[in-house]
Design a protein around this motif. Structure first.
Motif, mmCIF file in Angstrom:
data_model
loop_
_atom_site.group_PDB
_atom_site.id
_atom_site.type_symbol
_atom_site.label_atom_id
_atom_site.label_comp_id
_atom_site.label_asym_id
_atom_site.label_seq_id
_atom_site.Cartn_x
_atom_site.Cartn_y
_atom_site.Cartn_z
ATOM 1 N N ARG A 1 0.832 -1.205 0.000
ATOM 2 C CA ARG A 1 0.000 0.000 0.000
ATOM 3 C C ARG A 1 0.868 1.258 0.000
ATOM 4 N NH1 ARG A 1 -5.406 1.163 3.741
ATOM 5 N NH2 ARG A 1 -5.894 3.187 2.782
ATOM 6 N N TYR A 2 2.015 1.212 0.645
ATOM 7 C CA TYR A 2 2.914 2.371 0.675
ATOM 8 C C TYR A 2 3.435 2.684 -0.730
ATOM 9 C CZ TYR A 2 6.468 5.488 2.706
ATOM 10 O OH TYR A 2 7.235 6.576 3.050
ATOM 11 N N ILE A 3 3.768 1.650 -1.492
ATOM 12 C CA ILE A 3 4.171 1.857 -2.885
ATOM 13 C C ILE A 3 3.051 2.561 -3.647
ATOM 14 C CG2 ILE A 3 4.761 0.705 -5.058
ATOM 15 C CD1 ILE A 3 5.998 -1.563 -3.355
ATOM 16 N N ASP A 4 1.844 2.034 -3.510
ATOM 17 C CA ASP A 4 0.681 2.604 -4.194
ATOM 18 C C ASP A 4 0.446 4.053 -3.766
ATOM 19 O OD1 ASP A 4 -1.957 1.954 -5.773
ATOM 20 O OD2 ASP A 4 -2.631 2.878 -3.892
ATOM 21 N N TYR A 5 0.610 4.316 -2.482
ATOM 22 C CA TYR A 5 0.382 5.659 -1.926
ATOM 23 C C TYR A 5 1.380 6.668 -2.492
ATOM 24 C CZ TYR A 5 -0.081 9.210 1.801
ATOM 25 O OH TYR A 5 -0.265 10.370 2.520
ATOM 26 N N LEU A 6 2.654 6.296 -2.543
ATOM 27 C CA LEU A 6 3.674 7.201 -3.069
ATOM 28 C C LEU A 6 3.452 7.494 -4.551
ATOM 29 C CD1 LEU A 6 6.889 5.689 -1.401
ATOM 30 C CD2 LEU A 6 5.792 7.859 -0.804
ATOM 31 N N LEU A 7 3.163 6.461 -5.317
ATOM 32 C CA LEU A 7 3.019 6.636 -6.762
ATOM 33 C C LEU A 7 1.775 7.443 -7.111
ATOM 34 C CD1 LEU A 7 4.079 3.066 -7.970
ATOM 35 C CD2 LEU A 7 5.415 5.180 -8.124
ATOM 36 N N ASN A 8 0.659 7.124 -6.484
ATOM 37 C CA ASN A 8 -0.578 7.830 -6.803
ATOM 38 C C ASN A 8 -0.612 9.238 -6.217
ATOM 39 O OD1 ASN A 8 -2.614 6.127 -8.367
ATOM 40 N ND2 ASN A 8 -1.900 4.666 -6.825
ATOM 41 N N GLY A 9 0.204 9.483 -5.184
ATOM 42 C CA GLY A 9 0.240 10.817 -4.596
ATOM 43 C C GLY A 9 1.214 11.762 -5.264
ATOM 44 N N TYR A 10 2.078 11.218 -6.132
ATOM 45 C CA TYR A 10 3.077 12.062 -6.785
ATOM 46 C C TYR A 10 2.391 13.065 -7.717
ATOM 47 C CZ TYR A 10 7.266 13.550 -9.250
ATOM 48 O OH TYR A 10 8.288 14.312 -9.777
ATOM 49 N N GLY A 11 2.781 14.320 -7.575
ATOM 50 C CA GLY A 11 2.226 15.368 -8.419
ATOM 51 C C GLY A 11 0.977 16.016 -7.868
ATOM 52 N N THR A 12 0.345 15.387 -6.870
ATOM 53 C CA THR A 12 -0.858 15.969 -6.265
ATOM 54 C C THR A 12 -0.663 16.274 -4.783
ATOM 55 O OG1 THR A 12 -1.773 13.760 -5.808
ATOM 56 C CG2 THR A 12 -2.379 14.796 -7.904
ATOM 57 N N ASN A 13 0.176 15.498 -4.110
ATOM 58 C CA ASN A 13 0.477 15.710 -2.698
ATOM 59 C C ASN A 13 1.895 16.274 -2.612
ATOM 60 O OD1 ASN A 13 1.693 14.994 -0.045
ATOM 61 N ND2 ASN A 13 -0.302 14.050 0.359
ATOM 62 N N ALA A 14 2.031 17.502 -2.099
ATOM 63 C CA ALA A 14 3.323 18.194 -2.118
ATOM 64 C C ALA A 14 4.396 17.427 -1.343
ATOM 65 C CB ALA A 14 3.169 19.603 -1.553
#
Length: 560
Positions: free
Chosen positions: A183-196
């Motif tokens: 889930r951490y992998i998924d969180y980092l990848l999907n948050g890139y560009g939207t979460n500062a």
């Protein structure tokens, strides 16, 4: 007297026969056993741990442990009363999703089958090809892959960013971290560009995540379920007792390095990890170095600070009672119970990587429905800990004349011990010295160059102090080419072993005192890496010599 001797022999033979029968019955349908027993403070847990794998020691001195058939046979000879417990990997049948089931997940309340796990990992790469590279560092005895996801903003390049590693479930039945790391992998990848914050971490850190370090143990019952997961690998060995140890040598558990151990050791050699964390289960605590000896780490204040930050952040986001044991969620490893051959000490001592052991669930195989809650307790702390590798003192070390990056030692004066100093790495010459808030004097040195020392270097918590350094080359230093052909570390050495690494195979290794007395001789067997026993050397300065390509080369070595 003869009758008495015969009677004793008969009793001993009967006891051995009875033990053998008990062992056969106990291991009739299992490869390892989980059990508990009570000890007093005088019991030699160090000696016991050479036969069995100690899992936990409570304040009341109740021990929980695992053993294979051979180890349990040795334990039974001690005559200690014990109780066999239900194996943690068989407490319940967890919810599993197969390849089709994980395609469109909307929650993380499941465990993947092995095939689904592999599919998920490579799907991350397919969905985010510019941010994520998934690769195998090797194959296990049963043919499963040790997969790693590398995440960074320019995944096809090396930019000199600090390398960071999360790895989980080297004990196959401790599976909470397995799903949380996916889930951490998924969180980092999907948050890139939207979460500062996530974007900054991916931009500034070279992140490596290995969700499953012991797939043979986790899928011992078959690829379709983690029900029946075991602690050991397929060969019945505890992987977290199988690493070279600074006090107890290259094979502290008496076993050859396992396939998984060799793959991870090679992986560590190929990288320069600044920080890492090793996720486990069975209790809830941040366990920091050292595990093998009572001496506190040189950076003990820093360790307490970052572990305190981890646990305190958890406390702000978890129900009362979660991660509140020990010293309110943190502990020094040795003060809890000592182990030899752990990966934490191996990474800290032989690779100058700040690794701690993170225990994140009292129950090893928690119901899948509890995984989202454990994610919520921990994910902010995952970010905090990883972010720490951006702080401390950092910079680049270059040759003053050419501007080329060089490898050099970064040594904090009146501070370092037990291999705590670090080195700059190529290709960029970058270094990262993590330090607790204070003032420091730091020496930068390399063979063939004049060293430089910077005094009153200010370090603030959660801030970076940038210190770029240019070293001036000593002209006509004829010793420099010889010194560059092999490395020894730590140097100075305070433990019982040092690591020697050469650029080609090495034969004999000899160590001489400064008055020419031969103090040590060994042979590597033709490898280019060796762990050299220096336990019998007195404190002082020595010359270590090896033969490379027909030439005798040497370096000074200091024994503390």
């Amino acid at each position: 007297m003869l009758r008495k001797t015969i009677l004793i022999s008969i009793l001993l033979s009967f006891t051995a026969f009875a033990i053998a029968q008990d062992i056969d019955n106990i291991f009739k349908d299992r490869s390892e056993v989980y059990f508990t027993f009570d000890v007093n403070t005088d019991t030699d847990l160090q000696s016991l741990s050479r036969a069995i794998s100690i899992d936990n020691v409570t304040p009341e001195m109740q021990v929980f442990a695992y053993a294979n058939k051979k180890g349990f046979s040795e334990f039974m000879k001690r005559g200690i009363s014990y109780t066999i417990l239900q194996h943690p990997g068989t407490l319940h049948h967890p919810r599993m999703l197969d390849v089709a089931g994980v395609k469109n997940i909307d929650s993380w309340d499941f465990y993947p089958t092995y095939d689904a796990y592999v599919d998920m990992m490579y799907q991350f790469e397919a969905d985010f090809p510019e941010l994520c590279d998934v690769f195998s560092i090797g194959t296990t005895n049963e043919g499963r892959e040790l997969l790693v996801a590398r995440i960074t903003d320019n995944v096809s390049q090396s930019e000199g960013e600090p390398e960071f590693l999360y790895t989980s479930t080297m004990h196959g039945d401790e599976t909470t971290g397995y799903v949380l790391m996916l889930r951490y992998i998924d969180y980092l990848l999907n948050g890139y560009g939207t979460n500062a914050r996530l974007t900054n971490l991916v931009d500034e850190i070279d992140i490596y995540i290995n969700p499953l370090a012991n797939p043979d143990g986790a899928y011992h019952g078959g690829n379709s379920s983690i029900y029946g997961a075991i602690r050991f690998n397929a060969m019945g060995v505890d992987l977290n007792r199988n690493y070279p140890d600074p006090e107890d040598g290259p094979h502290p558990d008496g076993n050859a390095w396992q396939t998984e151990t060799v793959h991870f050791m090679n992986f560590a050699e190929e990288h320069n990890f600044v920080m890492s964390a090793n996720l486990h289960g069975g209790t809830e605590v941040c366990n920091y170095p050292w595990d093998t000896w009572s001496t506190l780490a040189a950076d003990n204040n820093w360790w307490v600070y970052v572990c305190r930050e981890y646990a305190d952040t958890v406390h702000a986001n978890a129900p009362g009672g979660y991660m509140t044991g020990y010293n309110n969620g943190i502990t020094n490893g040795y003060q809890w119970y000592s182990i030899a051959g752990g990966r934490q000490d191996y990474m800290n001592y032989f690779h100058q990587c700040r690794e701690f052991t993170l225990e994140i669930s009292d129950v090893k195989l928690i119901p899948a429905s509890q995984l989202p809650a454990h994610w919520n307790y921990n994910y902010r702390s995952f970010l905090n800990y990883m972010e720490q590798c951006l702080f401390g003192v950092r910079g680049k070390i270059t040759d003053s004349a050419s501007g080329d990056a060089i490898t050099a030692e970064v040594f904090v004066l009146n501070h370092e011990s037990d291999s705590s100093w670090v080195y700059s790495s190529l290709p960029g010459g970058n270094y990262h010295r993590l330090l607790f808030e204070s003032f420091y004097s730091i020496r930068y040195s390399k063979s063939g160059y004049y060293s430089q020392t910077f005094d009153n270097v200010i370090v603030h918590d959660r801030e970076a102090t940038v210190q770029d350094v240019e070293l001036v080359k000593i002209m006509f230093d004829i010793d420099e080419p010889l010194a560059e052909t092999f490395s020894i570390y730590p140097n100075p050495v305070s433990g019982n072993y040092l690591k020697l690494k050469a650029n080609q195979s090495v034969g004999d290794i000899t160590i001489y005192s400064m008055n020419g007395e031969l103090c040590h001789k060994s042979n590597t067997g033709g490898t280019n890496t060796a762990f050299v026993d220096v336990s019998k050397l007195n404190a002082g300065t020595y010359i270590i010599k090896i033969v490379l390509d027909g030439k005798l080369v040497q370096q000074k070595m200091i024994r503390h």
